[in-house]
Scaffold this active site. Structure first.
Site, short mmCIF file in Angstrom:
data_model
loop_
_atom_site.label_atom_id
_atom_site.label_comp_id
_atom_site.label_asym_id
_atom_site.label_seq_id
_atom_site.Cartn_x
_atom_site.Cartn_y
_atom_site.Cartn_z
N ASP A 78 0.87 -1.18 0.00
CA ASP A 78 0.00 0.00 0.00
C ASP A 78 0.91 1.23 0.00
OD1 ASP A 78 -2.39 1.59 0.33
OD2 ASP A 78 -1.91 1.82 2.45
N SER A 79 0.29 2.40 -0.17
CA SER A 79 1.07 3.63 -0.10
C SER A 79 1.56 3.89 1.32
CB SER A 79 0.20 4.81 -0.55
OG SER A 79 -0.91 4.93 0.31
N TYR A 81 -0.96 8.35 -2.58
CA TYR A 81 -1.09 7.97 -3.98
C TYR A 81 -2.33 8.64 -4.60
CZ TYR A 81 2.27 4.03 -3.88
OH TYR A 81 3.40 3.24 -3.81
N GLY A 82 -3.32 8.88 -3.76
CA GLY A 82 -4.61 9.39 -4.26
C GLY A 82 -4.53 10.74 -4.93
N CYS A 104 -4.24 -1.54 -1.86
CA CYS A 104 -4.45 -0.11 -2.06
C CYS A 104 -5.43 0.04 -3.22
CB CYS A 104 -3.11 0.55 -2.39
SG CYS A 104 -3.25 2.26 -2.92
N ASN A 105 -6.52 0.72 -2.97
CA ASN A 105 -7.53 0.90 -4.02
C ASN A 105 -6.98 1.74 -5.17
OD1 ASN A 105 -10.50 0.03 -2.96
ND2 ASN A 105 -9.14 0.59 -1.29
N THR A 106 -6.23 2.78 -4.82
CA THR A 106 -5.71 3.67 -5.85
C THR A 106 -4.78 2.92 -6.80
OG1 THR A 106 -5.78 5.38 -4.13
CG2 THR A 106 -4.65 5.94 -6.18
N CYS A 125 -11.01 2.92 0.07
CA CYS A 125 -9.60 3.22 0.34
C CYS A 125 -9.27 2.38 1.56
CB CYS A 125 -9.42 4.71 0.63
SG CYS A 125 -7.80 5.12 1.30
N HIS A 127 -7.39 2.77 3.89
CA HIS A 127 -7.22 3.51 5.15
C HIS A 127 -8.55 3.65 5.90
CE1 HIS A 127 -3.37 4.74 3.43
NE2 HIS A 127 -3.04 5.26 4.59
N1 DGL Z 1 -4.77 3.32 0.96
C1 DGL Z 1 -4.80 3.78 -0.38
C2 DGL Z 1 -6.07 3.40 -1.12
O1 DGL Z 1 -6.64 2.41 -0.82
C3 DGL Z 1 -4.35 5.11 -0.75
C4 DGL Z 1 -4.26 6.26 0.11
C5 DGL Z 1 -3.35 7.28 -0.54
O2 DGL Z 1 -2.14 7.02 -0.58
O3 DGL Z 1 -3.87 8.29 -1.06
O4 DGL Z 1 -6.52 4.04 -2.01
#
Ligand code: DGL
Length: 266
Positions: free
Chosen positions: A10-11, A42-43, A73-75, A184, A186
């Site tokens: 993940d980020s 990452y977003g 990580c979704n992004t 996300c 998080h």
């Molecule tokens: N946890 C990450 C996600 O699922 C990204 C959060 C980020 O780095 O912006 O998208």
């Protein structure tokens, strides 16, 4: 039987919500986690940048001889999964499809909301995944650009954090959606705050449990499960491992013995 580790990345810390589910469902598997804290969030980055970071991490995990890579990580799943699958020889699984499946199953009134990073929302990855499953769904998306950094900074408990969360959820609260995807990794960390804002009638879904069940099924079918392992965990962060260790405790509910610094070859 395959004793090689599963790679998860993940980020930052968010992917630990996925790691937790994997540990619960597959306690004997050895895991290697990479948090790209130096490039987080990452977003707010372009597809090109997120793909470059994700590729570097996947190559590192491939060098560790993992048997499977989970993009926690979704992004990165939304922007980089196809490219990674092309360039990496290890099987790779993302979090978008499992999250969409959980939501399509959970909704009763066919109205689903997605909260995610700016990049995930722009990619329309959840829209496409949900429409493939149930073309008649009514879907709304809400980008929450500073929510992941707010969680990493531990600001959600403060008044300013609560105000920001309330603001992001305003449109969703009025929309009549009965299911909200925490798009996300998080966001499950603040699930109780989100639940409080949206009320009991709204189901909150994330990818963790569905993904963990799918990983178990996949490894079982391919005869790749580690049935005799001791669930060893190695954690790498691309910046400030001590900070990562301190913050990870809140998500995992236990102290990590060690977090190693690993700079990415970008
Ligand atoms: N946890 C990450 C996600 O699922 C990204 C959060 C980020 O780095 O912006 O998208």
């Amino acid at each position: 039987m395959n004793t090689r580790a599963i790679g998860i990345f993940d980020s930052g810390l968010g992917g630990l919500t996925i790691l937790k589910a994997i540990c619960r469902v597959l306690p004997k598997e050895n895991l290697i986690y990479f948090g790209d804290t130096v490039n987080m969030p990452y977003g707010a980055k372009s597809k090109k940048a997120v793909t470059r970071y994700s590729l570097a991490i996947a190559k590192f995990l491939e060098q560790q001889h993992v048997k499977l890579i989970i993009i926690a990580c979704n992004t990165a799943s939304a922007l980089a999964l196809p490219q990674l699958q092309k360039q990496i020889s290890v099987p790779i699984i993302g979090v978008i499809n499992p999250g969409a499946r959980a939501a399509a199953k959970a909704t009763r009134n066919g109205k689903v909301a997605v909260i995610a990073t700016e990049a995930t929302v722009q990619s329309k990855a959840y829209l496409r995944a949900l429409m493939r499953l149930q073309p008649k769904l009514h879907i709304i998306q809400q980008a929450c650009p500073i929510l992941a950094p707010l969680i990493e900074e531990g600001w959600v408990h403060k008044a300013a954090g609560q105000l920001i969360i309330g603001n992001y959820l305003k449109k969703i609260a009025k929309s009549g959606c009965d299911t909200v995807i925490l798009g996300c990794t998080h966001y499950p960390v603040i699930k109780h705050f989100i639940a409080r804002q949206l009320g009991k009638q709204v189901r909150l879904v994330d990818s963790a449990d569905v993904l963990a069940a799918e990983v178990k099924k996949q490894l079982t079918e391919q005869n790749q499960l580690n049935t005799r392992g001791h669930g060893r965990l190695k954690i790498y962060a691309s910046d400030d491992p001590l900070r990562f260790k301190r913050l990870a405790k809140h998500i995992l509910g236990r102290e990590l013995s060690k977090v190693s610094l690993k700079k990415l070859a970008l």
